[in-house]
Design an enzyme around this catalytic site. Structure first.
Site, PDB file in Angstrom:
ATOM      1  N   CYS A 133      -6.081 -53.796 -26.340  1.00  0.00           N
ATOM      2  CA  CYS A 133      -6.020 -52.576 -26.728  1.00  0.00           C
ATOM      3  C   CYS A 133      -5.593 -51.831 -25.204  1.00  0.00           C
ATOM      4  O   CYS A 133      -5.709 -50.468 -25.699  1.00  0.00           O
ATOM      5  CB  CYS A 133      -7.105 -51.823 -27.024  1.00  0.00           C
ATOM      6  SG  CYS A 133      -7.236 -52.717 -28.933  1.00  0.00           S
ATOM      7  N   ASP A 139     -10.356 -37.509 -33.803  1.00  0.00           N
ATOM      8  CA  ASP A 139      -9.596 -37.928 -34.709  1.00  0.00           C
ATOM      9  C   ASP A 139      -9.212 -38.619 -34.642  1.00  0.00           C
ATOM     10  O   ASP A 139      -8.668 -39.473 -33.180  1.00  0.00           O
ATOM     11  CB  ASP A 139      -9.239 -37.004 -36.052  1.00  0.00           C
ATOM     12  CG  ASP A 139      -9.454 -37.238 -37.673  1.00  0.00           C
ATOM     13  OD1 ASP A 139      -8.878 -38.570 -37.815  1.00  0.00           O
ATOM     14  OD2 ASP A 139     -10.005 -36.623 -38.493  1.00  0.00           O
ATOM     15  N   ASP A 140      -7.863 -39.595 -35.556  1.00  0.00           N
ATOM     16  CA  ASP A 140      -6.830 -40.746 -34.970  1.00  0.00           C
ATOM     17  C   ASP A 140      -5.912 -39.862 -34.363  1.00  0.00           C
ATOM     18  O   ASP A 140      -5.625 -40.564 -33.095  1.00  0.00           O
ATOM     19  CB  ASP A 140      -6.207 -41.104 -36.007  1.00  0.00           C
ATOM     20  CG  ASP A 140      -7.170 -42.457 -36.698  1.00  0.00           C
ATOM     21  OD1 ASP A 140      -7.833 -42.728 -36.405  1.00  0.00           O
ATOM     22  OD2 ASP A 140      -7.251 -42.647 -38.067  1.00  0.00           O
ATOM     23  N   ASP A 144       4.972 -36.799 -17.688  1.00  0.00           N
ATOM     24  CA  ASP A 144       5.284 -37.269 -16.671  1.00  0.00           C
ATOM     25  C   ASP A 144       4.094 -38.331 -16.766  1.00  0.00           C
ATOM     26  O   ASP A 144       2.752 -38.323 -16.724  1.00  0.00           O
ATOM     27  CB  ASP A 144       5.235 -35.982 -16.099  1.00  0.00           C
ATOM     28  CG  ASP A 144       6.247 -35.591 -15.460  1.00  0.00           C
ATOM     29  OD1 ASP A 144       7.571 -36.526 -15.067  1.00  0.00           O
ATOM     30  OD2 ASP A 144       6.305 -34.761 -15.984  1.00  0.00           O
ATOM     31  N   ASP A 156      12.651 -27.635 -12.295  1.00  0.00           N
ATOM     32  CA  ASP A 156      11.583 -27.801 -11.464  1.00  0.00           C
ATOM     33  C   ASP A 156      11.741 -28.823 -10.496  1.00  0.00           C
ATOM     34  O   ASP A 156      12.730 -29.772 -10.883  1.00  0.00           O
ATOM     35  CB  ASP A 156      10.172 -27.356 -11.793  1.00  0.00           C
ATOM     36  CG  ASP A 156       9.369 -29.076 -12.916  1.00  0.00           C
ATOM     37  OD1 ASP A 156      11.114 -29.875 -13.078  1.00  0.00           O
ATOM     38  OD2 ASP A 156       9.013 -29.761 -12.756  1.00  0.00           O
TER      39      ASP A 156
END
Length: 755
Positions: A419, A451-452, A469, A630
């Protein structure tokens, strides 16, 4: 040398004094595996007390008289937090800081020196200048220097209160510095009056009579008045009042009285002496809290009556380093025995000095040469650090070992790597509870009810601006890194004329025991959330995991009226190019990694990178910006090319008008560049006169990749000067017009450089 070993214990060094610089070097030479070192310091350039009078007298430069702590920390593999400790929680083992969240420790050492007492004399704090902090004293000295130079012939009366060795050296150094300026102006030297106030019947009461006699003679020969048995009762804006009620008029009052300690030390519950200094035993360990150490002026050895002298701070460095190493490893500590007598050398500011040891006293220019040689030799060891190019060059000390450590390491070894090596729910929950995130009505599902996925509402008539970024850390301060990373991520939102709405964070923190991971993650997210809060954006979720090094990024959503979107491709011929921040972060941080950047250069760069572009974007829109972007990884030239091509225009850049960060020219001249520089240099084909410009010192910086760089906008020429003035009145002191936009020509490249 940065260790890849899991973090087991945290050692925090508070203050960059003479003892702690030795600790950093020794731990750099022989690290303790699993021990992470952090320096929290008010001053990144720490003054060496032995050279301070010579600096005041004009005999040394600022760099010669200061130790640069940033390269020393890089060498030691230590994190550097540029901040001031304002308190501590001994039970939670946390240090309160002025400008950041609390810093946790397992072991802590203090070497913060002392400051002259001003609280016990009315008006002293408001109307006098203590010799410490040194940087503030030097600012006052610079003011005096400017006063003399701009007002030749005017009288100047200077008082030094406190006639110990420090006061005597200071008044002699001041007199020499100021009189040298007068002589250079051919101004009558009688316009300068220097006075030394002594509360006792003699000067330097802790020194032997022969030394006092010699320095009394020198003071008299130099025309410095000494007021003996004259205690200052009150300081006023125009002078001092003594205990007899006599008013003594002065233009400047310098304060060098008895040393004092910060009040929060005793308030925290640490054992102290009567003056509030940390009470330590022969191991330099707190007599009340074994995990606390202290050295230098802030320490008071219970078994030894030591004067507040830099000599002891220097000598305590090695035993302090050894005992910090030993306590981290669970080994017995070693006693430190201070020397009873030491050589004292007092400079008179003019290439002369008085020396003493025990009952001996001697003087002469040869004594100054001896002092100068000793001081320069001591300073060389911090300027010339050993090169550590591979792991074999470092003698790694034994790892921290204890039942608690073994249990923690065992748990780490069993940790799941799936994971994305995500962090445990408990750690995340604790961190999220501590964060002060923005609450917005248009956030339907966020961190308040996870939540998910997060869910946000888009107001009618608005468009969503999205950007992302993510990058590896380039500094060892997670809080500052979080702030800069958030500013970097928000740059695209501001550049397009949008307002930030929400953000998702992706954070990777180094392997370590659970409480270390939690602290790192909290510091990192706290920095980001502080910036997001100022921008009005809500942190609504994200992902976290473990890795070999810290990395962080944000996916940011913004809202904008579709009719108000500011794009790259709107430049008009005749527009002026305005840049809001100086460039040079890429080369400076490349130099920092090689220990070849000055600490003040890096500090200035960090301050610029932590500066939001919110107000700059507003100002540019108000002044009719036609296009904006930028400046980040592609460098100034790369981002300008991205603007000229869709706009169908050419541009000129005036190399001498481009604002640069301090030190950037020096590091590029030394051949130090970011690893991204070679890719950016390929864009040189966009230049019409590349060969002609290649020798210009600013040329390499056109390709320097920026982190959290400024905004580059095209502004109608008639409004550009007002725009820059408004930016500078704000917080963008380096804002400048750096070029102009021209109609597209048949030239093979769109950009011409003005040399």
């Amino acid at each position: 040398m940065k260790s890849t070993a899991p973090i087991i214990k945290d050692l925090v060094l508070v203050g960059g004094g003479h003892s702690h610089v030795a600790v950093l070097k020794m731990l750099g030479m022989r690290p303790v595996e699993g021990l992470r070192v952090t320096l929290v310091t008010r001053d990144v350039h720490t003054p060496y007390s032995g050279m301070l009078p010579g600096l005041i007298a004009g005999q040394y430069s600022l760099d010669e008289a200061h130790i640069d702590l940033r390269p020393l920390c890089e060498f030691a593999g230590a994190r550097l937090y540029h901040d001031t400790v304002t308190g501590m929680d001994l039970d939670a083992k946390q240090l309160a800081c002025k400008n950041r969240p609390p810093v946790s420790y397992d072991f802590v050492s203090f070497d913060i020196g002392s400051t002259p007492q001003t609280h016990n004399v009315p008006g002293a704090a408001e109307h006098s200048t203590p010799v410490k902090p040194v940087d503030q004293f030097l600012e006052r000295l610079a003011e005096l220097t400017r006063t003399i130079e701009s007002n030749p012939g005017d009288s100047l009366r200077v008082a030094v209160v406190g006639a110990g060795a420090g006061g005597v050296e200071l008044v002699l150094a001041l007199e020499h510095r100021l009189r040298t300026i007068l002589r250079a102006q051919s101004t009558p030297e009688t316009t300068l009056e220097c006075t030394l106030f002594s509360a006792s019947s003699d000067i330097m009461p802790t020194h032997n009579p022969r030394v006092r006699k010699k320095l009394s003679r020198i003071l008299d020969e130099r025309g410095i008045a000494v007021r003996r048995d004259c205690r200052v009762q009150r300081v006023e804006p125009d002078g001092v009042i003594d205990t007899a009620g006599t008013h003594h008029p002065f233009d400047a009052v310098m304060w060098v009285t008895n040393a004092s300690a910060p009040g929060w030390i005793a308030q925290a519950g640490l054992a102290t002496d009567e003056a509030g200094f940390i009470a330590v035993d022969d191991h330099l360990q707190s007599t009340s809290h074994p995990g606390v150490f202290a050295a230098g002026d802030i320490a008071s050895m219970s078994n030894h009556d030591l004067a507040k002298s830099g000599v002891y701070a220097v000598r305590q460095g090695m035993p302090l380093a050894e005992n910090l190493r030993r306590i981290a490893q669970g080994r017995p500590l070693k006693a430190y025995r201070p020397q009873k007598n030491f050589l004292s050398l007092i400079g008179t500011g003019d290439g002369y000095a008085v020396g003493s040891k025990s009952l001996l006293a001697f003087e002469g220019d040869w004594v100054w040469k001896l002092k100068d040689w000793i001081d320069r030799r001591w300073m060389e060891q911090w300027d010339e650090l050993p090169e550590m190019e591979d792991d074999e060059a470092t003698d790694v000390d034994v790892q921290i070992d204890s039942p608690t450590t073994r249990e923690a390491l065992s748990a780490m070894a069993m940790r799941c790597g799936g994971c994305g090596s995500k962090l445990g729910h408990t750690v995340l929950s604790r961190v999220l509870q501590r964060l002060d995130v923005v609450e917005r009505d248009d956030v339907i599902i966020g961190l308040d009810a996870p939540d998910d996925s997060a869910v946000t509402r888009v107001p009618d008539g608005m468009a969503v601006v999205q950007t992302v970024d993510f990058f590896r850390t380039f500094i060892d301060d997670p809080y500052t890194f979080g702030r800069i990373a958030a500013n970097h991520s928000l740059g695209d939102i501001w550049a397009m004329g949008a307002e930030p709405q929400s953000a998702l964070a992706v954070a990777v923190v180094p392997y370590g025991v659970e409480d270390k991971i939690e602290q790192d993650l909290y510091q990192l997210l706290a920095g980001a959330v502080d910036v997001l809060r100022d921008s009005g954006a809500a942190l609504v979720g994200g992902h976290s995991g473990e890795g070999a090094e810290m990395s962080f990024g944000l996916q940011v959503n913004g809202l904008v009226d579709p009719d108000d979107i500011l794009r790259k491709g709107g430049m008009q011929p005749g527009d002026a190019l305005v840049l809001t921040k100086p460039i040079g972060t890429g080369t400076l941080f490349a130099a920092n990694m090689r220990q070849e950047a000055k600490g003040r250069w890096i500090d200035a760069a960090l301050d610029t990178m932590a500066q939001s572009s919110r107000e700059a974007a507003r100002c540019m829109r108000e002044h009719g910006a036609t296009a904006c972007t930028d400046i980040t990884g592609f460098g100034l030239l790369g981002h300008l090319v991205e603007m000229t091509r869709p706009s169908g225009v050419d541009a000129t850049l005036d190399l001498d008008k481009i604002p640069l960060l301090d030190g950037a020219l020096e590091t590029t001249a030394a051949g130090i560049f970011s690893s991204l520089q070679p890719d950016n240099i390929r864009l040189r084909r966009a230049l019409q006169n590349m060969d002609e410009a290649a020798d210009h010192p600013v040329y390499p910086l056109l390709f320097d990749p920026q982190t959290a760089g400024g905004l580059l906008a095209s502004i109608p020429a008639e409004r550009a000067a007002d725009c820059v003035s408004a930016l500078r009145r704000g917080s963008y002191a380096h804002a400048a017009i750096i070029g102009h936009i021209a109609p597209r020509t048949d030239a093979p490249a769109p950009i011409r450089l003005i040399l």
